[in-house]
Every structure is written in C-alpha cells, then in structure tokens.
Motif scaffolding. Structure first.
Motif, PDB file in Angstrom:
ATOM      1  N   ILE A 110       0.856  -1.192   0.000  1.00  0.00           N
ATOM      2  CA  ILE A 110       0.000   0.000   0.000  1.00  0.00           C
ATOM      3  C   ILE A 110       0.886   1.233   0.000  1.00  0.00           C
ATOM      4  N   GLN A 111       0.671   2.130  -0.953  1.00  0.00           N
ATOM      5  CA  GLN A 111       1.437   3.358  -1.045  1.00  0.00           C
ATOM      6  C   GLN A 111       0.474   4.541  -1.095  1.00  0.00           C
ATOM      7  N   VAL A 112       0.867   5.643  -0.467  1.00  0.00           N
ATOM      8  CA  VAL A 112       0.010   6.819  -0.345  1.00  0.00           C
ATOM      9  C   VAL A 112       0.679   8.000  -1.034  1.00  0.00           C
ATOM     10  N   ARG A 113      -0.088   8.713  -1.842  1.00  0.00           N
ATOM     11  CA  ARG A 113       0.463   9.869  -2.551  1.00  0.00           C
ATOM     12  C   ARG A 113      -0.492  11.043  -2.422  1.00  0.00           C
ATOM     13  N   ALA A 114      -0.026  12.122  -1.815  1.00  0.00           N
ATOM     14  CA  ALA A 114      -0.802  13.348  -1.718  1.00  0.00           C
ATOM     15  C   ALA A 114      -0.462  14.234  -2.907  1.00  0.00           C
TER      16      ALA A 114
ATOM     17  N   LEU B  95      -6.436  16.150  -2.837  1.00  0.00           N
ATOM     18  CA  LEU B  95      -6.717  14.807  -3.350  1.00  0.00           C
ATOM     19  C   LEU B  95      -5.554  13.892  -2.999  1.00  0.00           C
ATOM     20  N   THR B  96      -5.856  12.783  -2.347  1.00  0.00           N
ATOM     21  CA  THR B  96      -4.835  11.803  -1.978  1.00  0.00           C
ATOM     22  C   THR B  96      -5.178  10.459  -2.600  1.00  0.00           C
ATOM     23  N   GLU B  97      -4.159   9.794  -3.139  1.00  0.00           N
ATOM     24  CA  GLU B  97      -4.348   8.490  -3.763  1.00  0.00           C
ATOM     25  C   GLU B  97      -3.759   7.387  -2.893  1.00  0.00           C
ATOM     26  N   ILE B  98      -4.492   6.298  -2.769  1.00  0.00           N
ATOM     27  CA  ILE B  98      -3.958   5.070  -2.177  1.00  0.00           C
ATOM     28  C   ILE B  98      -3.711   4.101  -3.320  1.00  0.00           C
ATOM     29  N   LEU B  99      -2.458   3.743  -3.514  1.00  0.00           N
ATOM     30  CA  LEU B  99      -2.070   2.830  -4.586  1.00  0.00           C
ATOM     31  C   LEU B  99      -1.934   1.418  -4.024  1.00  0.00           C
ATOM     32  N   MET B 100      -2.723   0.494  -4.552  1.00  0.00           N
ATOM     33  CA  MET B 100      -2.647  -0.913  -4.143  1.00  0.00           C
ATOM     34  C   MET B 100      -1.687  -1.617  -5.097  1.00  0.00           C
ATOM     35  N   ASN B 101      -0.605  -2.191  -4.551  1.00  0.00           N
ATOM     36  CA  ASN B 101       0.474  -2.697  -5.396  1.00  0.00           C
ATOM     37  C   ASN B 101       0.961  -4.062  -4.907  1.00  0.00           C
ATOM     38  N   ARG B 102       0.172  -5.078  -5.179  1.00  0.00           N
ATOM     39  CA  ARG B 102       0.544  -6.456  -4.831  1.00  0.00           C
ATOM     40  C   ARG B 102       0.384  -7.321  -6.086  1.00  0.00           C
ATOM     41  N   PRO B 103       1.247  -7.129  -7.073  1.00  0.00           N
ATOM     42  CA  PRO B 103       1.037  -7.747  -8.387  1.00  0.00           C
ATOM     43  C   PRO B 103       1.040  -9.267  -8.388  1.00  0.00           C
ATOM     44  N   HIS B 104       1.896  -9.885  -7.562  1.00  0.00           N
ATOM     45  CA  HIS B 104       1.980 -11.348  -7.600  1.00  0.00           C
ATOM     46  C   HIS B 104       0.691 -12.023  -7.135  1.00  0.00           C
ATOM     47  N   ALA B 105      -0.155 -11.295  -6.377  1.00  0.00           N
ATOM     48  CA  ALA B 105      -1.414 -11.856  -5.886  1.00  0.00           C
ATOM     49  C   ALA B 105      -2.614 -11.063  -6.393  1.00  0.00           C
TER      50      ALA B 105
END
Length: 244
Positions: free
Chosen positions: A30-34, A42-52
């Motif tokens: 989980i990565q957070v970008r303001a 506006l803030t984005e939560i990036l979900m980054n678990r590609p193998h699953a």
C-alpha cells in the motif's frame, strides 16, 4: 473503475509515502500519494501487490488499515482515491492461498479486521461476489451490503450462483457509478475517477459541513417533534409528529 471516494476528517499533514515507510522504496503493498497544485486535497492510495492481483492478505490489510488511520487525522485530505498499481486488476478479493494456511481462530480474527476495512472503503459487496466464484460464502459483509444495495432477491441470485459481472453489468445493476471504455494506456477508469475527484474537491469541506450540520441540529433541539421522537422511542410506540 472507481470503487471508493471518501471525504475524511481533519488531523495532521501527510506526505508522499508508503506504509509504514516511504512509498519510493517500492517494497510496500500500500502506497500513499498526496497530490499538489490544482489537485491539492486529493490523496491516492495505490494498491500494489502484483503477484497476488491485489488480493487481501494480512500484510496488505494491515498496511491499508494503517494508511486509513493516518489519513483520517490529516486535515489536508479532502478526497481519497483508491487506485490499483496492477494492470488489468483492481482487487482480486480474499487471498485464499494465505487463508488456507490460517487456523480457524486466525481466520475469525482476520475476517473481523476485514469487515472493519470494508466498512471504511465500502467495497465488501464487490469482494463478496468475487469470493463466491470460488465456492465461498461472502464473509466480509457482502451478505449484508448487497441486499441493501440491490434488494434481497437479486442479492441471493448473485451470491448463490457466484456469477461474475462485467463492468457494464455492474453499472446496470447500480453496483458501480460509472463505466468507461479502456484506452491504450489502460488507465481510463483511473482518469474518470480522478475527474470525479476533481469535481468533489471544491465542494464544502468536512469542517464547514460539520458546522452547517451543527447549526441545523441546533434549530431542531427546541422542537416538539424532537421531544416526541425521543418519547416514542422510550415508550416503544410510533411517533406522532405535528411539524412543530
């Protein structure tokens, strides 16, 4: 496709980071970008678990819960946008390979945490449908939210059949607000979600909204109908409102 846009309550500032440390390290699920400039707030939560395929595993859920807890205390955040960092996937639902290794007690604890998370991001009905395609009963609130969204009869049909829905079908049923044709970059849904987020940004902030609510409620306090409503609740009878 946009799954959740949510206004958050005030608190401490937030930088660009992963959870629990900096997103630029790249090791977090989980990565957070303001965002800044015209997108400030506006803030984005990036979900980054590609193998699953962004499946909801222990680490993923823990990092997402931590991110949400920190964002709730950030007074700069006006709109929160969930985004997948895995091409062609938003979230594959529960991580059944991981869950298979859990004891019964561990599963119970994990599902309780998952229900709390789904309450926060209002996406458990979608996750529940994905789970049923693998022969499972939705366990994170899908059996409760789906009937409230679609009605009991249609919710039963979807849960019992485990039917997969396309974006167009989900839109027709009212499960999602928008559908878009994919573009060459594969980010059409994100661009539509961001456009919607930009529409929300200039609207009333949460602090102003709470102040307006307080003023409206203050007008309600001295009314006869408020007293009648409380009396009816205490006496377990239908209220008799008179509009005063």
């Amino acid at each position: 496709m946009l799954r959740a846009l949510r206004l958050l309550r005030p608190g401490a500032p937030l930088g660009v980071r992963g959870c629990p440390s900096d997103a630029r390290a790249g090791g977090h699920e989980i990565q957070v970008r303001a965002l800044d400039g015209p997108d400030q707030g506006l803030t984005e939560i990036l979900m980054n678990r590609p193998h699953a395929r962004n499946a909801l595993g222990n680490v993923f859920v823990s990092e997402l819960l931590e991110a949400l807890a920190r964002l709730r205390e950030d007074q700069q955040v006006r709109v929160l946008l969930f985004r997948s960092g895995v091409k062609g996937v938003f979230c594959a639902g529960a991580d059944l390979k991981e869950r298979e290794q859990m004891s019964a007690a561990e599963v119970g604890v994990f599902v309780q945490r998952l229900r709390g998370l789904m309450n926060d991001i209002a996406s458990s009905a979608i996750m529940g449908l994905i789970e049923t395609t693998r022969g499972l009963l939705p366990g994170a609130g899908g059996t409760q939210r789906l009937p409230r969204c679609l009605g009991v009869a249609l919710a039963k049909e979807l849960i019992f059949t485990g039917r997969r829905l396309s974006g167009v079908q989900a839109h027709a049923l009212g499960l999602v607000n928008h559908t878009v044709d994919q573009n060459e970059q594969g980010n059409a849904a994100y661009l539509r979600a961001r456009t919607l987020a930009q529409e929300i940004l200039p609207q009333v902030d949460i602090a102003s909204g709470m102040a307006i609510e307080g003023m409206c409620y203050a007008q309600n306090i001295p009314t006869q109908d408020r007293l009648e409503g409380m009396a009816a609740f205490r006496e377990k009878r239908p209220p008799k409102f008179v509009g005063k």
